[in-house]
Scaffold this motif. Sequence first.
Motif, mmCIF file in Angstrom:
data_model
loop_
_atom_site.group_PDB
_atom_site.id
_atom_site.type_symbol
_atom_site.label_atom_id
_atom_site.label_comp_id
_atom_site.label_asym_id
_atom_site.label_seq_id
_atom_site.Cartn_x
_atom_site.Cartn_y
_atom_site.Cartn_z
ATOM 1 N N LEU A 115 0.813 -1.218 0.000
ATOM 2 C CA LEU A 115 0.000 0.000 0.000
ATOM 3 C C LEU A 115 0.843 1.264 0.000
ATOM 4 C CD1 LEU A 115 -2.788 -1.040 2.530
ATOM 5 C CD2 LEU A 115 -2.935 -0.928 0.039
ATOM 6 N N HIS A 153 -3.189 -5.236 -6.024
ATOM 7 C CA HIS A 153 -3.006 -3.790 -6.141
ATOM 8 C C HIS A 153 -3.051 -3.395 -7.613
ATOM 9 C CE1 HIS A 153 -0.578 0.010 -4.871
ATOM 10 N NE2 HIS A 153 -1.855 0.254 -5.095
ATOM 11 N N ARG A 202 -9.538 -1.470 -3.638
ATOM 12 C CA ARG A 202 -9.935 -1.613 -2.236
ATOM 13 C C ARG A 202 -9.597 -2.977 -1.647
ATOM 14 N NH1 ARG A 202 -15.964 1.225 -1.961
ATOM 15 N NH2 ARG A 202 -15.311 3.298 -2.739
ATOM 16 N N ARG A 258 -6.741 -2.907 1.008
ATOM 17 C CA ARG A 258 -7.162 -2.212 2.227
ATOM 18 C C ARG A 258 -8.129 -3.052 3.045
ATOM 19 N NH1 ARG A 258 -6.479 1.664 -1.686
ATOM 20 N NH2 ARG A 258 -5.195 3.466 -1.096
ATOM 21 N N ALA A 308 -6.090 -5.680 4.696
ATOM 22 C CA ALA A 308 -5.331 -5.098 5.802
ATOM 23 C C ALA A 308 -6.217 -4.875 7.020
ATOM 24 C CB ALA A 308 -4.688 -3.785 5.361
#
Length: 223
Positions: free
Chosen positions: A85, A169, A175, A178, A181
């Motif tokens: 990220l 990614h 998204r 994320r 994560a």
Amino acid sequence: MALRLARTWYPFTWSTLYCAGLTAGLAVLYTSPGAAWRRAQRPPREFSARRLARDWVHIWDTVLSQWAYLGAAAAGVLLGLALTLTSSQPQPPVTRRRGLPQSAARLLLILPIPLLIPSSLAVAHGLRLGYGGNGWTYARTWTSFLIPYLATLTLYGALLGHWAGQRAHTPDKPRLPRAAALLAGTFTLAALAALPYFSRHEGKDWVAPCTAKYYQVQQIHKP
């Protein structure tokens, strides 16, 4: 030789010093007056591979049944995803120029697993010598192999998170990293919340009574 292609000797040197420190610590403990006194109180018994294997299975059965240890792997996934990220653009595959051969790299990745086997066996054997048949229940002594075990889980989790993050990614799936994560972070926090409790049985739980004594309360309860 292939070893000359290594970019840095830092990991090897650090691992060597770590193993040397463990060996020196074991030698100090084994030759200490306290260890000599304990061996004198409990004369050595005949070695039994079957009993040692049984203690070793009991130890790992207890460790693997504690889901909180998976928090280390979740933290590793979170770290690997964070590396993805932080980069604004997906990184192309790195062309291998110089370094360890692919077979050697794979060997280094799986090396921690077979190393955990003799280290945990050594702990089980030492506990049987020092405390007898129920020596394996002294969970506070398992840190000799639990620390490398947690480090291994974190390493594999980081590799998995970085691998998954690189593939997710993409502009059409912004998204996914994320969300992963967030999920890994939630699981890590849940695992940390469960760490004051070693066992479901109060009589075998030594962390909660120590915590209660420190905070001067009668008893610690799970939330």
